[in-house]
Design an enzyme around this catalytic site. Structure first.
Site, PDB file in Angstrom:
ATOM      1  N   ASP A 183     -37.743  -8.094 -12.217  1.00 45.15           N
ATOM      2  CA  ASP A 183     -38.346  -9.415 -12.370  1.00 45.15           C
ATOM      3  C   ASP A 183     -39.767  -9.378 -11.826  1.00 45.15           C
ATOM      4  O   ASP A 183     -40.015  -8.824 -10.752  1.00 45.15           O
ATOM      5  CB  ASP A 183     -37.523 -10.464 -11.610  1.00 45.15           C
ATOM      6  CG  ASP A 183     -37.742 -11.871 -12.156  1.00 45.15           C
ATOM      7  OD1 ASP A 183     -38.888 -12.180 -12.527  1.00 45.15           O
ATOM      8  OD2 ASP A 183     -36.777 -12.650 -12.200  1.00 45.15           O
ATOM      9  N   HIS A 239     -41.859 -12.276 -11.610  1.00 42.82           N
ATOM     10  CA  HIS A 239     -42.356 -13.612 -11.284  1.00 42.82           C
ATOM     11  C   HIS A 239     -42.367 -13.824  -9.770  1.00 42.82           C
ATOM     12  O   HIS A 239     -41.358 -13.586  -9.107  1.00 42.82           O
ATOM     13  CB  HIS A 239     -41.488 -14.674 -11.962  1.00 42.82           C
ATOM     14  CG  HIS A 239     -41.471 -14.547 -13.457  1.00 42.82           C
ATOM     15  ND1 HIS A 239     -40.576 -13.734 -14.117  1.00 42.82           N
ATOM     16  CD2 HIS A 239     -42.259 -15.089 -14.406  1.00 42.82           C
ATOM     17  CE1 HIS A 239     -40.804 -13.807 -15.419  1.00 42.82           C
ATOM     18  NE2 HIS A 239     -41.817 -14.619 -15.626  1.00 42.82           N
ATOM     19  N   SER A 298     -31.773 -11.482 -13.236  1.00 46.43           N
ATOM     20  CA  SER A 298     -31.998 -11.416 -11.794  1.00 46.43           C
ATOM     21  C   SER A 298     -30.804 -11.940 -11.011  1.00 46.43           C
ATOM     22  O   SER A 298     -30.601 -11.557  -9.851  1.00 46.43           O
ATOM     23  CB  SER A 298     -33.253 -12.207 -11.412  1.00 46.43           C
ATOM     24  OG  SER A 298     -34.402 -11.627 -11.995  1.00 46.43           O
TER      25      SER A 298
END
Length: 588
Positions: free
Chosen positions: A120, A122, A173
């Site tokens: 991930d 972000h 995630s």
């Protein structure tokens, strides 16, 4: 006299108590002898005078010195903020060093290792949480993005961390967080584990993550709650009771989840017998102006900015309310106006100084539905398949209105079956190219606020680029709505013909089709790629599909049954267990 003035300060007995105590302290220096004032430092340049004043607590000349340097800075084209960023900050650094050397620096309340999990990319929310905790005197070890479990746990051991915090945005995630929890259990950890991110929830944390780890596991909904949670967990007086209360709450959530009667599922055969009602015999699908891929590099950011939907921007900063009404909100209005003004100033610099580059690639290909799936062909002969997009169909029982049940939709319903020449669009767009260079500058300046602000603007520009590109597709490149003229509010409300669903969102919750999409579009040629968990890089990116049919609409697949899961696995040639991991949010 000394005791009286100290008590005046401690008990807050008079408004000038602090000044009177400092005055007395100056008189008592040097075994009680009054020291003659040494003004030699006043001959130094003004920058050094300000540093001296800060270090020695001299307030007598602060206004005139600050004004003198402000004028100097503006005369050379600088901004008043440079007074703070320059000599005043330098003086505070000296003060900090002296405090640390004397052992008077405040002890951190605890050390927290925080990371975005493997796969991930972000990190805006994670970074906001980190800043909030740092401002409340927690020692934060921010490992960044795409961090594997092994590194998270080894760092926690090396740093003797008191807490571990995990963040993630994409649905894969969630499984990675559960894996980290299981590894903590296997390695004998006992410290609390905090879970956060847009796709996480208290229920998921209680049901899927907490059972993997015997230590405390808590979901933290947003940055504003992180301080209270960390304080309670690390307080000798509060932690025992707090953890016990949280365990009890999560146990209730698990029982509630186990006993909850979800929406009624029908068989896959029943769902397929109730598709969207589309008359393909009387419909002629529009043909795009070209077939294949086309790159649109270096989009005009000034033009892109006109398509920004500012609503999600405020949600990033945990400010609740619709835009533009939020700017005048009685509660959060002042904060919303401030961050909005800062965003406008930075956006102007992003455009004028070309901090970011936005690029896109779009492709149109012959396509036909094959049951719940969509087959994308290499050319109009429709002999060579580029790939098959395996779809999911809504499987909950639908309400009956006026004697007719609402349809159990699948995206394949909006593409013509074999025998009718239909087409599908694919796109990928990013506004994050070049962000690393500006991020490095902010990092060197320890400027967390502008770093987060830039990332949040890049996200908005990526979505705006997708909006602008879709409009061009409808009006020109595919041309099925050439006379469309919609305002910003109408675009935000999706009042246009057709849809652009994205993998990972409700209508197509499974991400893996991105692999084929990116391969066909050759997305790497515009600087985009995928992580092993199928997150897009750069993080400020959007990708998806274009459907042109006027009845096409967004929907939520929702829960599916075991029969659809096994059928889907059979069509794809996958193990059911593999698909269970990918579709975990949609399974009972």
């Amino acid at each position: 006299e000394l005791r009286e003035r100290v008590e005046d300060v401690v008990l807050d007995r008079r408004p000038d108590a602090g000044e009177r105590l400092v005055q007395l302290a100056e008189q008592r220096k040097g075994a009680g002898r009054r020291r003659e004032e040494d003004l030699a430092w006043r001959a130094e340049p003004v920058e050094k005078r300000l540093v001296h004043a800060l270090v020695h607590g001299v307030t007598q000349y602060v206004i005139e010195d600050t004004e003198e340097i402000r004028v100097q800075i503006e005369q050379r084209g600088g901004r008043p903020i440079e007074v703070i960023e320059g000599p005043l900050m330098e003086g505070m650094n000296v003060v900090g060093d002296l405090l640390a050397a004397s052992g008077e620096a405040a002890r951190a309340k605890g050390k927290i290792v925080i990371a975005t999990v493997k796969g991930d990319v972000h990190d805006i929310g994670k970074n906001i949480v980190s800043v909030v905790l740092q401002c409340n005197n927690y020692d934060i070890v921010n490992l960044g993005v795409m961090v594997p479990a092994e590194r998270i746990l080894q760092t926690a051991l090396d740093e003797k961390a008191d807490l571990i915090g995990l963040s993630g945005l994409i649905t894969p995630s969630l499984e990675e967080m559960a894996h980290v929890a299981a590894q903590m259990q296997r390695q004998g950890f006992s410290i609390p584990l905090l879970i956060g991110g847009a796709t996480t929830s208290r229920m998921h944390t209680a049901v899927k993550i907490a059972p993997r780890y015997e230590g405390p596991v808590l979901h933290v909904a947003d940055a504003s709650r992180s301080v209270a949670v960390c304080q309670a967990l690390l307080s000798e007086e509060q932690s025992g009771r707090f953890v016990a209360e949280q365990r009890a709450q999560y146990e209730r959530l698990r029982r509630q989840h186990a006993s909850k009667k979800g929406p009624e599922l029908i068989s896959l055969a029943e769902a397929r017998a109730n598709p969207s009602d589309i008359d393909w015999h009387g419909y002629h699908p529009p043909r795009p102006k070209f077939l294949g891929r086309r790159e649109l590099s270096r989009l005009d950011l000034a033009q892109v900015a006109r398509y920004i939907d500012w609503g999600p921007f405020f949600k990033t900063w945990e400010l609740a309310g619709p835009y533009p009404a939020i700017l005048d909100d009685a509660v959060v209005g002042p904060q919303a106006r401030r961050v909005f003004e800062d965003a406008q100033q930075m956006l102007a610099r992003v455009i004028a100084e070309r901090w970011l580059t936005a690029s896109a690639v779009v492709g149109f290909y012959p396509a036909n539905a094959d049951g719940d799936d969509i087959v994308i062909f290499a050319d109009e002969s429709r002999h060579t398949r580029l790939f098959t997009w395996y779809g999911l169909r809504q499987q909950t029982r639908k309400p009956v209105i006026d004697g007719v049940a609402r349809p159990n939709r699948a995206l394949a319903d909006f593409v013509a079956p074999s025998g009718t020449e239909d087409f599908l669009g694919l796109f990928a767009v990013t506004a994050g190219l070049g962000i690393e260079a500006r991020e490095a500058i902010f990092a060197r300046q320890h400027d967390d606020y502008d770093s987060i602000l830039l990332k949040s603007l890049a996200d908005r520009l990526a979505e705006a680029s997708a909006e602008m590109l879709h409009e061009r597709v409808r009006r020109d490149l595919w041309g099925y709505a050439p006379d469309e003229h919609l305002g910003t509010d109408q675009l935000v409300a999706e009042a246009y013909r057709g849809i652009r669903p994205a993998p990972g969102y409700p209508a197509c919750p499974e991400h893996s089709v991105k692999r084929e999409m990116f391969a066909v579009l050759q997305a790497e040629r515009i600087g985009m790629n995928l992580t092993e968990s199928l997150a897009m890089r750069p993080a400020s990116s959007v990708s998806g599909f274009y459907f042109s049919h006027p009845q096409a609409r967004y929907f939520n697949v929702g829960p599916i049954g075991r029969d659809q899961l096994t059928d889907h696995a059979r069509r794809r040639g996958l193990e059911v267990a593999t698909l269970e991991r990918w579709l975990a949010p949609n399974l009972g």
